[in-house]
Design a protein around this motif. Structure first.
Motif, mmCIF file in Angstrom:
data_model
loop_
_atom_site.group_PDB
_atom_site.id
_atom_site.type_symbol
_atom_site.label_atom_id
_atom_site.label_comp_id
_atom_site.label_asym_id
_atom_site.label_seq_id
_atom_site.Cartn_x
_atom_site.Cartn_y
_atom_site.Cartn_z
ATOM 1 N N ALA A 151 7.589 -14.119 5.340
ATOM 2 C CA ALA A 151 7.587 -13.561 3.983
ATOM 3 C C ALA A 151 7.322 -12.054 4.015
ATOM 4 C CB ALA A 151 6.522 -14.271 3.144
ATOM 5 N N ARG A 152 6.402 -11.655 4.856
ATOM 6 C CA ARG A 152 6.105 -10.217 4.969
ATOM 7 C C ARG A 152 7.311 -9.462 5.504
ATOM 8 N NH1 ARG A 152 1.430 -7.815 8.950
ATOM 9 N NH2 ARG A 152 1.745 -5.604 8.497
ATOM 10 N N TRP A 153 7.987 -10.035 6.490
ATOM 11 C CA TRP A 153 9.172 -9.399 7.077
ATOM 12 C C TRP A 153 10.282 -9.259 6.035
ATOM 13 C CZ3 TRP A 153 14.052 -11.738 8.432
ATOM 14 C CH2 TRP A 153 14.874 -10.913 9.203
ATOM 15 N N LEU A 154 10.493 -10.308 5.242
ATOM 16 C CA LEU A 154 11.511 -10.240 4.195
ATOM 17 C C LEU A 154 11.190 -9.147 3.187
ATOM 18 C CD1 LEU A 154 12.195 -14.038 3.514
ATOM 19 C CD2 LEU A 154 13.755 -12.388 4.568
ATOM 20 N N ALA A 155 9.922 -9.022 2.820
ATOM 21 C CA ALA A 155 9.535 -7.978 1.873
ATOM 22 C C ALA A 155 9.771 -6.590 2.450
ATOM 23 C CB ALA A 155 8.061 -8.153 1.495
ATOM 24 N N GLN A 156 9.476 -6.422 3.745
ATOM 25 C CA GLN A 156 9.700 -5.123 4.378
ATOM 26 C C GLN A 156 11.187 -4.826 4.528
ATOM 27 O OE1 GLN A 156 7.376 -5.617 7.964
ATOM 28 N NE2 GLN A 156 5.551 -4.724 7.026
ATOM 29 N N LYS A 157 11.980 -5.845 4.794
ATOM 30 C CA LYS A 157 13.433 -5.645 4.849
ATOM 31 C C LYS A 157 13.951 -5.148 3.503
ATOM 32 C CE LYS A 157 16.357 -7.306 7.414
ATOM 33 N NZ LYS A 157 17.304 -6.752 8.420
ATOM 34 N N ARG A 158 13.393 -5.664 2.443
ATOM 35 C CA ARG A 158 13.856 -5.299 1.110
ATOM 36 C C ARG A 158 13.420 -3.883 0.739
ATOM 37 N NH1 ARG A 158 11.129 -8.840 -1.594
ATOM 38 N NH2 ARG A 158 12.555 -10.528 -1.069
ATOM 39 N N SER A 159 12.189 -3.532 1.078
ATOM 40 C CA SER A 159 11.655 -2.243 0.648
ATOM 41 C C SER A 159 11.986 -1.104 1.601
ATOM 42 C CB SER A 159 10.135 -2.341 0.491
ATOM 43 O OG SER A 159 9.522 -2.623 1.739
ATOM 44 N N GLY A 160 12.239 -1.421 2.869
ATOM 45 C CA GLY A 160 12.477 -0.378 3.865
ATOM 46 C C GLY A 160 11.165 0.177 4.382
ATOM 47 N N MET A 161 11.239 0.880 5.520
ATOM 48 C CA MET A 161 10.045 1.418 6.153
ATOM 49 C C MET A 161 10.186 2.924 6.299
ATOM 50 S SD MET A 161 8.364 -1.384 6.548
ATOM 51 C CE MET A 161 6.978 -0.820 7.541
ATOM 52 N N ARG A 162 9.065 3.608 6.217
ATOM 53 C CA ARG A 162 9.084 5.059 6.397
ATOM 54 C C ARG A 162 7.724 5.500 6.919
ATOM 55 N NH1 ARG A 162 9.263 3.445 1.442
ATOM 56 N NH2 ARG A 162 11.528 3.649 1.437
ATOM 57 N N PHE A 163 7.711 6.633 7.573
ATOM 58 C CA PHE A 163 6.461 7.235 8.015
ATOM 59 C C PHE A 163 5.908 8.126 6.908
ATOM 60 C CE2 PHE A 163 8.556 6.794 12.274
ATOM 61 C CZ PHE A 163 7.673 5.858 12.792
ATOM 62 N N GLY A 164 4.597 8.298 6.892
ATOM 63 C CA GLY A 164 3.993 9.261 6.003
ATOM 64 C C GLY A 164 4.226 10.667 6.521
ATOM 65 N N PRO A 165 3.953 11.669 5.713
ATOM 66 C CA PRO A 165 4.172 13.061 6.140
ATOM 67 C C PRO A 165 3.256 13.430 7.299
ATOM 68 C CG PRO A 165 2.955 12.975 4.072
ATOM 69 C CD PRO A 165 3.415 11.580 4.344
ATOM 70 N N ILE A 166 3.784 14.221 8.233
ATOM 71 C CA ILE A 166 3.016 14.671 9.381
ATOM 72 C C ILE A 166 2.230 15.927 9.049
ATOM 73 C CG2 ILE A 166 3.180 15.540 11.753
ATOM 74 C CD1 ILE A 166 5.696 13.856 12.095
ATOM 75 N N GLY A 167 2.826 16.790 8.254
ATOM 76 C CA GLY A 167 2.247 18.111 8.049
ATOM 77 C C GLY A 167 2.819 19.056 9.086
ATOM 78 N N ASP A 168 1.972 19.525 9.973
ATOM 79 C CA ASP A 168 2.460 20.377 11.059
ATOM 80 C C ASP A 168 1.932 19.844 12.392
ATOM 81 O OD1 ASP A 168 -0.225 21.098 11.115
ATOM 82 O OD2 ASP A 168 0.087 23.001 10.106
ATOM 83 N N LEU A 169 2.344 20.508 13.480
ATOM 84 C CA LEU A 169 1.941 20.042 14.807
ATOM 85 C C LEU A 169 0.432 20.087 14.987
ATOM 86 C CD1 LEU A 169 4.603 21.428 17.321
ATOM 87 C CD2 LEU A 169 4.114 19.045 16.769
ATOM 88 N N GLN A 170 -0.223 21.082 14.409
ATOM 89 C CA GLN A 170 -1.673 21.180 14.545
ATOM 90 C C GLN A 170 -2.358 19.960 13.935
ATOM 91 O OE1 GLN A 170 0.306 23.747 13.561
ATOM 92 N NE2 GLN A 170 0.147 24.827 15.534
ATOM 93 N N ALA A 171 -1.848 19.496 12.805
ATOM 94 C CA ALA A 171 -2.426 18.311 12.171
ATOM 95 C C ALA A 171 -2.218 17.078 13.039
ATOM 96 C CB ALA A 171 -1.809 18.106 10.791
ATOM 97 N N LEU A 172 -1.029 16.964 13.638
ATOM 98 C CA LEU A 172 -0.756 15.829 14.510
ATOM 99 C C LEU A 172 -1.633 15.874 15.754
ATOM 100 C CD1 LEU A 172 0.821 13.327 15.250
ATOM 101 C CD2 LEU A 172 2.670 14.785 16.101
ATOM 102 N N VAL A 173 -1.798 17.047 16.342
ATOM 103 C CA VAL A 173 -2.652 17.189 17.514
ATOM 104 C C VAL A 173 -4.091 16.790 17.176
ATOM 105 C CG1 VAL A 173 -3.682 18.858 19.101
ATOM 106 C CG2 VAL A 173 -1.221 18.914 18.653
#
Length: 300
Positions: free
Chosen positions: A146-168
């Motif tokens: 059920a969770r997989w079906l819901a994710q298939k319907r809504s799609g997946m995306r990453f949140g914003p990274i910002g910049d490299l310094q934030a990721l580091v």
């Protein structure tokens, strides 16, 4: 000042309808060594381990489908596809000779299954924190689907990274043993700039979808019992407190039985990303094991 690394070379291999990026280090014709990265990672994760190796190797490190510079799936990702991709890569680069496999996390899980499914193709195996996930129950299947079906319907995306310094900064918080200069180098390879100028992860966000197929531990164990090559299991001594990695030492204690030739080693001052946290110690352990168990120059 940018850190100095042994430069890698890029190749691309078409297999199973996708374009796979292959990172190469070392000298063509030297003994071959295959390095397999983990989930949400990329082949560059092994850069500092490669820098620390004492011997010359012909190193072949693919980006799994949907990671790094390899092509993305149009749909979901399934474990069996990684086995098929590994089989195609080994057939291309070492069609005859058994190979040395080193895999981290998911890469170790894939390599361990493969070594039991096709034991004649693997001369030695190093699994870095990669002996499986917690066991599941069939009762979990309805909610998982059920969770997989819901994710298939809504799609997946990453949140914003910002910049490299934030990721580091995020990486260093999660990996307290990782050197800041190495974190910055890895972050630069983990990301790319989108058409609108924003920093994005190279990985396909569809990897975040729950796998509708439950992890079946007894099937994995059945494969492990067919492994005939020597196996080294490496783990960091300071696992991060999250559900996927914190209990990995306990998981291994439960799963030792069935391996014909299993050795274990713990790496001090390292978490789950052992090859990033303590690459020199990992390189020394891997190389000592491979030189003990395979004649230098013999395996593919």
């Amino acid at each position: 000042m940018p850190i100095s690394v042994h430069p890698s070379r890029s190749e691309f291999l078409s297999a199973h309808g996708l374009r796979h990026h292959i990172r190469r280090w070392g000298t063509p014709g030297a003994p071959r060594l295959f390095l397999l990265h983990g989930w949400m990672d990329h082949s560059a994760t092994f850069q500092f381990m490669v820098d620390a190796l004492a011997h010359d190797w012909d190193i072949i490190a693919p980006d799994w489908r949907g990671f790094g510079a390899s092509q993305h799936n149009t749909g979901s990702y399934f474990a069996a596809d990684y086995l098929a991709d590994l089989d195609a890569i080994l057939e291309h680069y070492s069609p005859q000779a058994p190979v040395r496999l080193v895999g981290h996390s998911m890469g170790g899980m894939v390599a361990s299954l493969y070594a039991g499914i096709r034991p004649e193709r693997v001369a030695a195996l190093v699994s870095i924190e990669g002996f499986g996930l917690p066991a599941t129950s069939p009762d979990e299947a309805p909610a998982r689907y059920a969770r997989w079906l819901a994710q298939k319907r809504s799609g997946m995306r990453f949140g914003p990274i910002g910049d490299l310094q934030a990721l580091v900064a995020k990486m260093l918080k999660r990996q307290p043993f990782l050197r800041p200069d190495r974190a910055a180098w890895l972050a630069g390879h983990w990301t790319a700039t989108s058409d609108n100028g924003e920093l994005r992860y190279r990985a396909d966000p569809k990897h975040k979808m729950v796998n509708p197929v439950l992890y079946r531990l007894e099937e994995a164990r059945a494969c492990w019992r067919h492994i005939t090559c020597p196996v080294l299991w490496l783990a960091g001594d300071s696992p991060e407190p999250n559900s996927l990695t914190f209990n990995i030492l306990e998981l291994m204690r439960e799963r030792r039985d069935g391996f014909a030739d299993l050795r274990e080693a713990s790496i001090a001052n390292a978490g789950h990303m052992v090859q990033q946290d303590q690459p020199e110690a990992v390189a020394a352990a891997v190389e000592a094991f491979l030189l003990e168990t395979t004649a230098y120059g013999k395996a593919g």
